[in-house]
Design an enzyme around this catalytic site. Structure first.
Site, PDB file in Angstrom:
ATOM      1  N   TYR A   1       8.991  -1.511  10.597  1.00  0.00           N
ATOM      2  CA  TYR A   1       8.028  -1.146   9.539  1.00  0.00           C
ATOM      3  C   TYR A   1       8.504   0.114   8.809  1.00  0.00           C
ATOM      4  O   TYR A   1       8.579   0.147   7.576  1.00  0.00           O
ATOM      5  CB  TYR A   1       6.646  -0.920  10.178  1.00  0.00           C
ATOM      6  CG  TYR A   1       5.569  -0.621   9.163  1.00  0.00           C
ATOM      7  CD1 TYR A   1       4.756  -1.623   8.659  1.00  0.00           C
ATOM      8  CD2 TYR A   1       5.371   0.676   8.678  1.00  0.00           C
ATOM      9  CE1 TYR A   1       3.765  -1.356   7.729  1.00  0.00           C
ATOM     10  CE2 TYR A   1       4.392   0.958   7.748  1.00  0.00           C
ATOM     11  CZ  TYR A   1       3.586  -0.059   7.286  1.00  0.00           C
ATOM     12  OH  TYR A   1       2.614   0.219   6.348  1.00  0.00           O
TER      13      TYR A   1
ATOM     14  N   SER B   1     -11.923   3.206  28.394  1.00  0.00           N
ATOM     15  CA  SER B   1     -12.057   1.989  27.602  1.00  0.00           C
ATOM     16  C   SER B   1     -12.515   0.860  28.511  1.00  0.00           C
ATOM     17  O   SER B   1     -12.148   0.826  29.685  1.00  0.00           O
ATOM     18  CB  SER B   1     -10.696   1.646  26.979  1.00  0.00           C
ATOM     19  OG  SER B   1     -10.699   0.311  26.530  1.00  0.00           O
TER      20      SER B   1
ATOM     21  N   ALA C   1      -2.497  -8.084  16.945  1.00  0.00           N
ATOM     22  CA  ALA C   1      -2.665  -9.319  16.173  1.00  0.00           C
ATOM     23  C   ALA C   1      -2.589  -9.063  14.677  1.00  0.00           C
ATOM     24  O   ALA C   1      -2.810  -9.963  13.876  1.00  0.00           O
ATOM     25  CB  ALA C   1      -3.991  -9.980  16.538  1.00  0.00           C
TER      26      ALA C   1
ATOM     27  N   LEU D   1      -4.632  -7.170  13.055  1.00  0.00           N
ATOM     28  CA  LEU D   1      -6.002  -7.114  12.523  1.00  0.00           C
ATOM     29  C   LEU D   1      -6.572  -5.695  12.602  1.00  0.00           C
ATOM     30  O   LEU D   1      -7.783  -5.494  12.588  1.00  0.00           O
ATOM     31  CB  LEU D   1      -6.900  -8.110  13.282  1.00  0.00           C
ATOM     32  CG  LEU D   1      -6.430  -9.569  13.216  1.00  0.00           C
ATOM     33  CD1 LEU D   1      -7.335 -10.470  14.055  1.00  0.00           C
ATOM     34  CD2 LEU D   1      -6.396 -10.065  11.764  1.00  0.00           C
TER      35      LEU D   1
ATOM     36  N   ASP E   1       0.829  -1.229   0.000  1.00  0.00           N
ATOM     37  CA  ASP E   1       0.000   0.000   0.000  1.00  0.00           C
ATOM     38  C   ASP E   1       0.853   1.266   0.000  1.00  0.00           C
ATOM     39  O   ASP E   1       0.600   2.188  -0.765  1.00  0.00           O
ATOM     40  CB  ASP E   1      -1.050  -0.012   1.127  1.00  0.00           C
ATOM     41  CG  ASP E   1      -0.508  -0.090   2.548  1.00  0.00           C
ATOM     42  OD1 ASP E   1       0.712  -0.343   2.725  1.00  0.00           O
ATOM     43  OD2 ASP E   1      -1.304   0.099   3.487  1.00  0.00           O
TER      44      ASP E   1
ATOM     45  N   GLU F   1      -2.170   8.515  12.148  1.00  0.00           N
ATOM     46  CA  GLU F   1      -1.161   7.497  12.451  1.00  0.00           C
ATOM     47  C   GLU F   1       0.227   7.935  11.947  1.00  0.00           C
ATOM     48  O   GLU F   1       1.227   7.772  12.629  1.00  0.00           O
ATOM     49  CB  GLU F   1      -1.584   6.170  11.801  1.00  0.00           C
ATOM     50  CG  GLU F   1      -0.691   5.032  12.156  1.00  0.00           C
ATOM     51  CD  GLU F   1      -1.430   3.819  12.715  1.00  0.00           C
ATOM     52  OE1 GLU F   1      -2.645   3.880  12.920  1.00  0.00           O
ATOM     53  OE2 GLU F   1      -0.752   2.815  12.929  1.00  0.00           O
TER      54      GLU F   1
ATOM     55  N   ASP G   1      -5.424  -0.159   5.750  1.00  0.00           N
ATOM     56  CA  ASP G   1      -6.214  -0.519   6.926  1.00  0.00           C
ATOM     57  C   ASP G   1      -7.391   0.433   7.112  1.00  0.00           C
ATOM     58  O   ASP G   1      -8.536   0.009   7.276  1.00  0.00           O
ATOM     59  CB  ASP G   1      -5.351  -0.485   8.193  1.00  0.00           C
ATOM     60  CG  ASP G   1      -4.183  -1.444   8.106  1.00  0.00           C
ATOM     61  OD1 ASP G   1      -4.187  -2.296   7.213  1.00  0.00           O
ATOM     62  OD2 ASP G   1      -3.258  -1.319   8.938  1.00  0.00           O
TER      63      ASP G   1
HETATM   64  C1  GLA Z   1       0.135  -2.495   8.414  1.00  0.00           C
HETATM   65  C2  GLA Z   1      -0.043  -1.083   7.854  1.00  0.00           C
HETATM   66  C3  GLA Z   1      -0.686  -1.109   6.467  1.00  0.00           C
HETATM   67  C4  GLA Z   1       0.047  -2.068   5.538  1.00  0.00           C
HETATM   68  C5  GLA Z   1       0.250  -3.430   6.220  1.00  0.00           C
HETATM   69  C6  GLA Z   1       1.103  -4.355   5.384  1.00  0.00           C
HETATM   70  O1  GLA Z   1      -1.119  -3.072   8.651  1.00  0.00           O
HETATM   71  O2  GLA Z   1      -0.852  -0.307   8.719  1.00  0.00           O
HETATM   72  O3  GLA Z   1      -0.712   0.187   5.931  1.00  0.00           O
HETATM   73  O4  GLA Z   1       1.260  -1.544   5.098  1.00  0.00           O
HETATM   74  O5  GLA Z   1       0.856  -3.289   7.493  1.00  0.00           O
HETATM   75  O6  GLA Z   1       0.449  -4.649   4.198  1.00  0.00           O
END
Ligand code: GLA
Length: 397
Positions: free
Chosen positions: A231, A77, A132, A134, A46, A169, A181
């Site tokens: 990352y 929360s 996770a 997700l 992405d 973010e 995401d």
């Molecule tokens: C995380 C990031 C996304 C994407 C994925 C890997 O979830 O938030 O933007 O880069 O990793 O595909």
């Protein structure tokens, strides 16, 4: 009550919790829900302007919110025993790695656009497992942006809210994530996955109602370390690869790179073999998304599964974002009958695998993979069978 399922949340109880934390009146409290997501294929593409193919899952974040008009920002929360109360002067910075950075980053986006956000009370409740892979964080960001837009009558279109959630973010939390995401969490449609061009943001909803197969997630429950810095490092390495290629190829984004063109220009990478590996992953992963979507549409699920497998192998060998526990889960999954494909999903470095499994084999799959995984790693995996769900929405009682 809304005609969409509330995914395991008891709204009455949440409202009672809201009153306990913030006091009355309850009449002006509004409820919103955003799901988590799983990416089926197309990871670490992405932020290179490539393609991804995620769907929303049937768990996520519920937000109960009320405008307070007293310039106080209060967050609670049901997942953590914490309560934060901040004045207007205190909301423009992060607080360690506390989850309130996500809603604060979103508020910051509204403030930057000139909206007068004069105080909110927010109670969050999430049932996406944290860390996770997700997108529990994207679901918090998107539900917050959607809710503030509504409660303060800002009139911003959904796509703008998606971009604000991503910017929260990138600019506030400091994770240089792409848009997949937040986009999936906002735009997803029930029983569909979403083919997203991350450069143009064109997208297409692709039916994903599997009759004889299930999408099963397996959580490594591995503690994720170095996630954010590793990352951001990948993002920088992809930028290096693009810079090397751009003198020789007319591409604006690494996501446009064709596998064959990269082969022809390999010699450019003599001094930067890591950047070459990253480019190899990105170009081949985009090709896999382009092959996987028609395979799914034409019911060639074996091919789809093969492409999932190839995706994991590339994320492991070229992109170096897998981990021992993830590799163990994938290997154990592929050894089971009725498994068409198994791969890590999301950023990697731990988190979940996504598996395409014949329905008749799901029970055995969960029992056997769980057992093997525990024996090999000493960790206990969790399994979730998911239904592709819809994106962010207001929940009416
Ligand atoms: C995380 C990031 C996304 C994407 C994925 C890997 O979830 O938030 O933007 O880069 O990793 O595909």
């Amino acid at each position: 009550m809304s005609n969409t399922p509330i995914n395991g949340f008891n709204l009455e109880r949440l409202l009672a919790r809201f009153s306990e934390k913030f006091g009355g009146p309850e009449s002006t409290v509004q409820q919103f829900f955003a799901p988590g997501r799983v990416n089926l294929v197309g990871d670490h593409t992405d932020y290179t302007g490539g393609y991804a193919f995620p769907c929303a899952i049937d768990s996520g974040s519920m937000l109960l919110i009320r405008r307070s008009q007293n310039d106080q920002f209060r967050f609670a929360s049901t997942n953590f025993d914490m309560f934060a109360q901040l004045s207007k002067e205190q909301i423009n910075k992060t607080y360690g790695d506390n989850w309130i950075n996500y809603p604060l980053g979103v508020v910051d986006q509204f403030v930057k656009r000139g909206f007068a956000i004069d105080g909110i009370d927010c109670l969050y409740s999430g049932n996406v497992p944290n860390g996770a892979g997700l997108s529990s964080s994207a679901s918090i960001e998107v539900v917050t942006a959607f809710a503030i837009n509504q409660v303060f009558d800002c009139g911003l279109p959904l796509l703008e809210l998606v971009k604000m959630a991503q910017a929260a973010e990138n600019d506030f939390v400091g994770m240089q994530c792409g848009i997949m995401d937040q986009f999936a969490v906002a735009m997803a449609k029930r029983d569909h996955a979403l083919l997203l061009n991350c450069e143009t943001l064109d997208y297409r909803q692709v039916p994903l109602s599997l009759t004889n197969h299930s999408i099963v997630l397996a959580n490594t429950n591995q503690r994720r370390e170095l996630n954010e810095s590793a990352y951001n490092e990948r993002v920088a390495e992809c930028a290096r690869a693009l810079a090397l290629l751009q003198d020789h190829l007319p591409i604006k984004a690494l996501g446009e790179l064709d596998v064959k063109d990269l082969e022809k220009h390999q010699s450019l990478f003599t001094d930067d073999p890591i950047a070459l590996l990253r480019a190899q992953h990105v170009s081949s992963e985009n090709a896999r998304v382009h092959a996987a979507v028609p395979a799914l549409e034409q019911g060639r699920l074996d091919t789809f599964g093969d492409l999932m497998n190839a995706s994991h192998d590339s994320l492991r060998d070229c992109f170096h974002v897998s981990s021992e526990p993830l590799d163990h889960l994938v290997k154990a999954a592929r050894a089971q009958s009725g498994v068409l494909g198994s791969r890590l999903t999301g950023a990697g470095f731990g988190g979940c695998t996504v598996n395409l499994v014949e329905k008749d084999h799901c029970e055995d799959f969960i029992a056997n993979v769980g057992k093997t995984y525990q024996k090999q790693t000493g960790l206990t995996a969790d399994f979730y069978t998911i239904a592709p769900s819809c994106g962010v929405q207001q929940v009416h009682t």
